[in-house]
Design a protein around this motif. Structure first.
Motif, PDB file in Angstrom:
ATOM      1  N   VAL A 209      36.558 -12.897  56.797  1.00  0.00           N
ATOM      2  CA  VAL A 209      35.276 -13.527  56.473  1.00  0.00           C
ATOM      3  C   VAL A 209      34.546 -13.800  57.779  1.00  0.00           C
ATOM      4  O   VAL A 209      35.104 -14.394  58.703  1.00  0.00           O
ATOM      5  CB  VAL A 209      35.457 -14.845  55.685  1.00  0.00           C
ATOM      6  N   VAL A 210      33.295 -13.351  57.862  1.00  0.00           N
ATOM      7  CA  VAL A 210      32.519 -13.503  59.088  1.00  0.00           C
ATOM      8  C   VAL A 210      31.761 -14.829  59.064  1.00  0.00           C
ATOM      9  O   VAL A 210      31.104 -15.152  58.074  1.00  0.00           O
ATOM     10  CB  VAL A 210      31.522 -12.327  59.245  1.00  0.00           C
ATOM     11  N   ALA A 211      31.881 -15.587  60.145  1.00  0.00           N
ATOM     12  CA  ALA A 211      31.050 -16.785  60.333  1.00  0.00           C
ATOM     13  C   ALA A 211      29.892 -16.353  61.229  1.00  0.00           C
ATOM     14  O   ALA A 211      30.107 -15.883  62.345  1.00  0.00           O
ATOM     15  CB  ALA A 211      31.861 -17.887  61.000  1.00  0.00           C
ATOM     16  N   ALA A 212      28.672 -16.488  60.692  1.00  0.00           N
ATOM     17  CA  ALA A 212      27.485 -15.990  61.411  1.00  0.00           C
ATOM     18  C   ALA A 212      26.578 -17.152  61.812  1.00  0.00           C
ATOM     19  O   ALA A 212      26.683 -18.257  61.274  1.00  0.00           O
ATOM     20  CB  ALA A 212      26.725 -15.017  60.517  1.00  0.00           C
ATOM     21  N   SER A 213      25.676 -16.846  62.732  1.00  0.00           N
ATOM     22  CA  SER A 213      24.674 -17.825  63.156  1.00  0.00           C
ATOM     23  C   SER A 213      23.599 -17.926  62.078  1.00  0.00           C
ATOM     24  O   SER A 213      23.173 -16.898  61.535  1.00  0.00           O
ATOM     25  CB  SER A 213      24.004 -17.358  64.451  1.00  0.00           C
ATOM     26  N   GLY A 214      23.142 -19.145  61.782  1.00  0.00           N
ATOM     27  CA  GLY A 214      22.084 -19.337  60.785  1.00  0.00           C
ATOM     28  C   GLY A 214      20.875 -18.489  61.149  1.00  0.00           C
ATOM     29  O   GLY A 214      20.449 -18.489  62.291  1.00  0.00           O
ATOM     30  N   GLY A 215      20.348 -17.755  60.176  1.00  0.00           N
ATOM     31  CA  GLY A 215      19.179 -16.911  60.431  1.00  0.00           C
ATOM     32  C   GLY A 215      19.529 -15.432  60.529  1.00  0.00           C
ATOM     33  O   GLY A 215      18.713 -14.583  60.201  1.00  0.00           O
ATOM     34  N   TYR A 216      20.767 -15.126  60.979  1.00  0.00           N
ATOM     35  CA  TYR A 216      21.208 -13.725  61.069  1.00  0.00           C
ATOM     36  C   TYR A 216      21.112 -13.077  59.690  1.00  0.00           C
ATOM     37  O   TYR A 216      21.470 -13.728  58.723  1.00  0.00           O
ATOM     38  CB  TYR A 216      22.656 -13.676  61.584  1.00  0.00           C
ATOM     39  N   PRO A 217      20.647 -11.853  59.500  1.00  0.00           N
ATOM     40  CA  PRO A 217      20.329 -10.835  60.512  1.00  0.00           C
ATOM     41  C   PRO A 217      18.919 -10.930  61.103  1.00  0.00           C
ATOM     42  O   PRO A 217      18.534 -10.036  61.850  1.00  0.00           O
ATOM     43  CB  PRO A 217      20.482  -9.525  59.738  1.00  0.00           C
ATOM     44  N   GLY A 218      18.178 -11.990  60.750  1.00  0.00           N
ATOM     45  CA  GLY A 218      16.882 -12.209  61.402  1.00  0.00           C
ATOM     46  C   GLY A 218      17.106 -12.970  62.699  1.00  0.00           C
ATOM     47  O   GLY A 218      18.157 -12.851  63.323  1.00  0.00           O
ATOM     48  N   GLU A 219      16.123 -13.783  63.057  1.00  0.00           N
ATOM     49  CA  GLU A 219      16.252 -14.520  64.322  1.00  0.00           C
ATOM     50  C   GLU A 219      17.257 -15.650  64.210  1.00  0.00           C
ATOM     51  O   GLU A 219      17.389 -16.274  63.168  1.00  0.00           O
ATOM     52  CB  GLU A 219      14.884 -15.082  64.698  1.00  0.00           C
ATOM     53  N   PHE A 220      17.981 -15.888  65.265  1.00  0.00           N
ATOM     54  CA  PHE A 220      18.967 -16.974  65.281  1.00  0.00           C
ATOM     55  C   PHE A 220      19.072 -17.507  66.697  1.00  0.00           C
ATOM     56  O   PHE A 220      18.637 -16.852  67.650  1.00  0.00           O
ATOM     57  CB  PHE A 220      20.339 -16.471  64.797  1.00  0.00           C
ATOM     58  N   GLU A 221      19.638 -18.722  66.801  1.00  0.00           N
ATOM     59  CA  GLU A 221      19.816 -19.317  68.130  1.00  0.00           C
ATOM     60  C   GLU A 221      21.234 -19.087  68.618  1.00  0.00           C
ATOM     61  O   GLU A 221      22.163 -18.963  67.835  1.00  0.00           O
ATOM     62  CB  GLU A 221      19.547 -20.826  68.055  1.00  0.00           C
ATOM     63  N   LYS A 222      21.370 -19.055  69.928  1.00  0.00           N
ATOM     64  CA  LYS A 222      22.699 -18.913  70.547  1.00  0.00           C
ATOM     65  C   LYS A 222      23.050 -20.210  71.273  1.00  0.00           C
ATOM     66  O   LYS A 222      22.243 -21.112  71.373  1.00  0.00           O
ATOM     67  CB  LYS A 222      22.668 -17.784  71.573  1.00  0.00           C
ATOM     68  N   GLY A 223      24.250 -20.270  71.808  1.00  0.00           N
ATOM     69  CA  GLY A 223      24.627 -21.391  72.670  1.00  0.00           C
ATOM     70  C   GLY A 223      25.168 -22.609  71.938  1.00  0.00           C
ATOM     71  O   GLY A 223      25.270 -23.681  72.517  1.00  0.00           O
ATOM     72  N   LYS A 224      25.516 -22.470  70.648  1.00  0.00           N
ATOM     73  CA  LYS A 224      26.054 -23.615  69.888  1.00  0.00           C
ATOM     74  C   LYS A 224      27.562 -23.743  70.143  1.00  0.00           C
ATOM     75  O   LYS A 224      28.288 -22.749  70.055  1.00  0.00           O
ATOM     76  CB  LYS A 224      25.846 -23.393  68.383  1.00  0.00           C
ATOM     77  N   GLU A 225      27.991 -24.974  70.401  1.00  0.00           N
ATOM     78  CA  GLU A 225      29.435 -25.190  70.623  1.00  0.00           C
ATOM     79  C   GLU A 225      30.210 -24.918  69.334  1.00  0.00           C
ATOM     80  O   GLU A 225      29.805 -25.344  68.260  1.00  0.00           O
ATOM     81  CB  GLU A 225      29.687 -26.634  71.045  1.00  0.00           C
ATOM     82  N   ILE A 226      31.335 -24.253  69.478  1.00  0.00           N
ATOM     83  CA  ILE A 226      32.158 -23.940  68.298  1.00  0.00           C
ATOM     84  C   ILE A 226      33.393 -24.845  68.324  1.00  0.00           C
ATOM     85  O   ILE A 226      34.088 -24.918  69.336  1.00  0.00           O
ATOM     86  CB  ILE A 226      32.609 -22.466  68.305  1.00  0.00           C
ATOM     87  N   HIS A 227      33.648 -25.504  67.212  1.00  0.00           N
ATOM     88  CA  HIS A 227      34.803 -26.401  67.124  1.00  0.00           C
ATOM     89  C   HIS A 227      35.798 -25.921  66.074  1.00  0.00           C
ATOM     90  O   HIS A 227      35.401 -25.301  65.090  1.00  0.00           O
ATOM     91  CB  HIS A 227      34.333 -27.820  66.764  1.00  0.00           C
ATOM     92  N   GLY A 228      37.058 -26.219  66.296  1.00  0.00           N
ATOM     93  CA  GLY A 228      38.078 -26.023  65.265  1.00  0.00           C
ATOM     94  C   GLY A 228      38.796 -24.682  65.269  1.00  0.00           C
ATOM     95  O   GLY A 228      39.602 -24.419  64.382  1.00  0.00           O
TER      96      GLY A 228
END
Ligand code: AMP
Ligand code: GLY
Length: 420
Positions: A332-351
């Motif tokens: 199961v892929v965890a994607a950035s909100g907005g993908y496949p359109g525009e999305f932000e990068k640089g969010k800390e990943i926890h867990g």
């Protein structure tokens, strides 16, 4: 042996994870890699479009074998660049890679060899496309950019307005750049899809455990096409009779056609299939492993991947017996909100650590990197591929979702119906 993997996604993390387990691997490098790959391989700088630079890199590190994940270097001629330096690489030639690099090339190849596929028309202007649609296709019709578009260059349009919008986006605005200079119209096929991949040394081939990909962004196949939001692999996904038919009507004529035309395919050939009422049909070829199918597939591979690669480059795949686990796997892929359109990068990943403790679970990184404090942060549309293996698909699925429940980053998005 020193192994070099080219790429930076979830597929390449899975490849590195598997190469690392080989008894033949002494050193593992990945160019350019990501935060997860850095745990199993030495990540080195590399530009995927600069195939000469990649060959120099392989020479510098003394790579005994190189494996290419993504399509860009294949289409740019990485096989030739490595051959010029006598370096061993698992990659098709630049011409053979056109099966993926140009949809028109692929469709014309399919037609020449009478391999079952959707009816099509190649068009080099919006007017030509409108005319071809009017005279030869009913709605819904499929509109595809000819060139590479990371799996996002396909629109299924229901009416004239959507058709005009798709033409405008692909050919007018050029949202995929020059990939949209020409387009293909296709008859819309209906049926179940599966990704069938093979290892091939140009003449012999070995079937790779089949997988199913989930291309749309949202549950129940809604939203835009993405590179793939999840996958699963189980025994019997394609039953024996159907598989025999795929071999006879699709795989063998494809390999034979490539040989006849003078560009035998060496590496991993991906055949996207639709099982229609009239039988299996080719939707697309890729010249490489699928992403995220590879994540689900490689956790089921029991043979040594280095040995498979050597059998490919030494053209002795006919005698090789590739072994697969009977267990099921789900990614199961965890994607950035907005993908496949525009999305932000640089969010800390926890867990991630906690999630990887769940039995049978491996977390493959895709778009991840480190921030200045050495914390893992998001760096792309598809961020992680949470992959689980278990006795049954249901069990693998619940393990994957249990692990996903432990992972957080701002605006994380994933489908809840993978392998349902
Ligand atoms: P492609 O990049 O060509 O694999 O297309 C991406 C996705 O679009 C496929 O996995 C299908 O779900 C869909 N698709 C492509 N071509 C067709 C077609 N001729 N009929 C129906 N669906 C299609
Ligand atoms: N998952 C589809 C692809 O890799 O093209």
């Amino acid at each position: 042996m020193k192994i070099l993997v080219i790429g930076s996604g979830g597929r390449e993390h899975a490849l590195c994870w598997k190469f690392e387990q080989s008894k033949h691997t002494t050193d593992l490098y990945c160019a350019p890699g990501n935060a997860g790959i850095a745990e199993v391989a030495t990540c080195v700088k590399g530009n995927l479009n600069d195939v000469e630079g990649l060959a120099e890199l392989a020479e510098k590190i003394g790579a005994d074998l190189t494996f290419v994940g993504p399509e860009a270097p294949l289409v740019a001629g990485i096989a030739e660049a490595f051959a010029a330096k006598n370096l061993r690489i698992v990659a098709p030639s630049k011409t053979a890679a056109q099966l993926e690099g140009s949809k028109i090339f692929a469709k014309e190849f399919l037609a020449r060899h009478r391999i079952p596929t959707a009816q099509f028309a190649a068009c080099d202007s919006r007017d030509a496309a409108r005319q071809a649609r009017h005279s030869g296709f009913q709605f819904p019709v499929v509109v595809k950019a000819d060139g590479l578009a990371a799996g996002k260059g396909v629109r299924i349009v229901q009416d004239q307005q959507e058709f005009d919008e798709a033409l405008h986006a692909l050919m007018g605005e050029r949202v995929f750049g020059e990939a949209g200079a020409r387009i293909v119209l296709e008859e819309c096929l209906f049926g179940r899809e599966a990704s069938l991949m093979i290892f091939t040394d140009g003449s012999a081939y070995q079937i790779i455990a089949p997988a199913q990909d989930y291309k749309r962004a949202y549950d129940h196949d809604e939203g835009l096409n993405t590179g793939g939001m999840g996958s699963f692999s189980i025994d019997g996904l394609i039953d024996e009779a159907l598989l025999e038919r795929c071999k006879r009507e699709i795989i063998e004529p494809t390999l034979q056609g490539l040989n006849e035309e003078g560009y035998p395919f060496c590496g991993v050939l991906y055949i996207g299939l639709m099982f229609t009422e009239a039988g299996p049909k080719v939707i697309e070829y890729n010249a490489r492993f699928g992403d995220p199918e590879t994540q689900a597939i490689l956790v089921r591979l029991e043979s040594d991947l280095v040995e498979i690669c050597e059998a490919i480059v030494e053209k002795r795949l006919a005698a090789f017996d590739v072994k697969w686990s009977a267990e099921a796997s789900v990614c199961v892929v965890a994607a950035s909100g907005g993908y496949p359109g525009e999305f932000e990068k640089g969010k800390e990943i926890h867990g991630i650590e906690e999630a990887s403790q769940v039995e049978g679970v491996t977390i493959f990184h895709a778009g991840t990197t480190f921030n200045e404090d050495a914390q893992v942060i998001t760096n792309g549309g598809r961020v992680l591929g949470v992959t689980a293996r278990a006795r049954t698909r249901q069990e693998a699925r619940s393990r994957a979702y249990e692990a996903l429940g432990k992972i957080q980053f701002e605006r994380m998005h994933y489908r809840r119906d993978i392998a349902d």
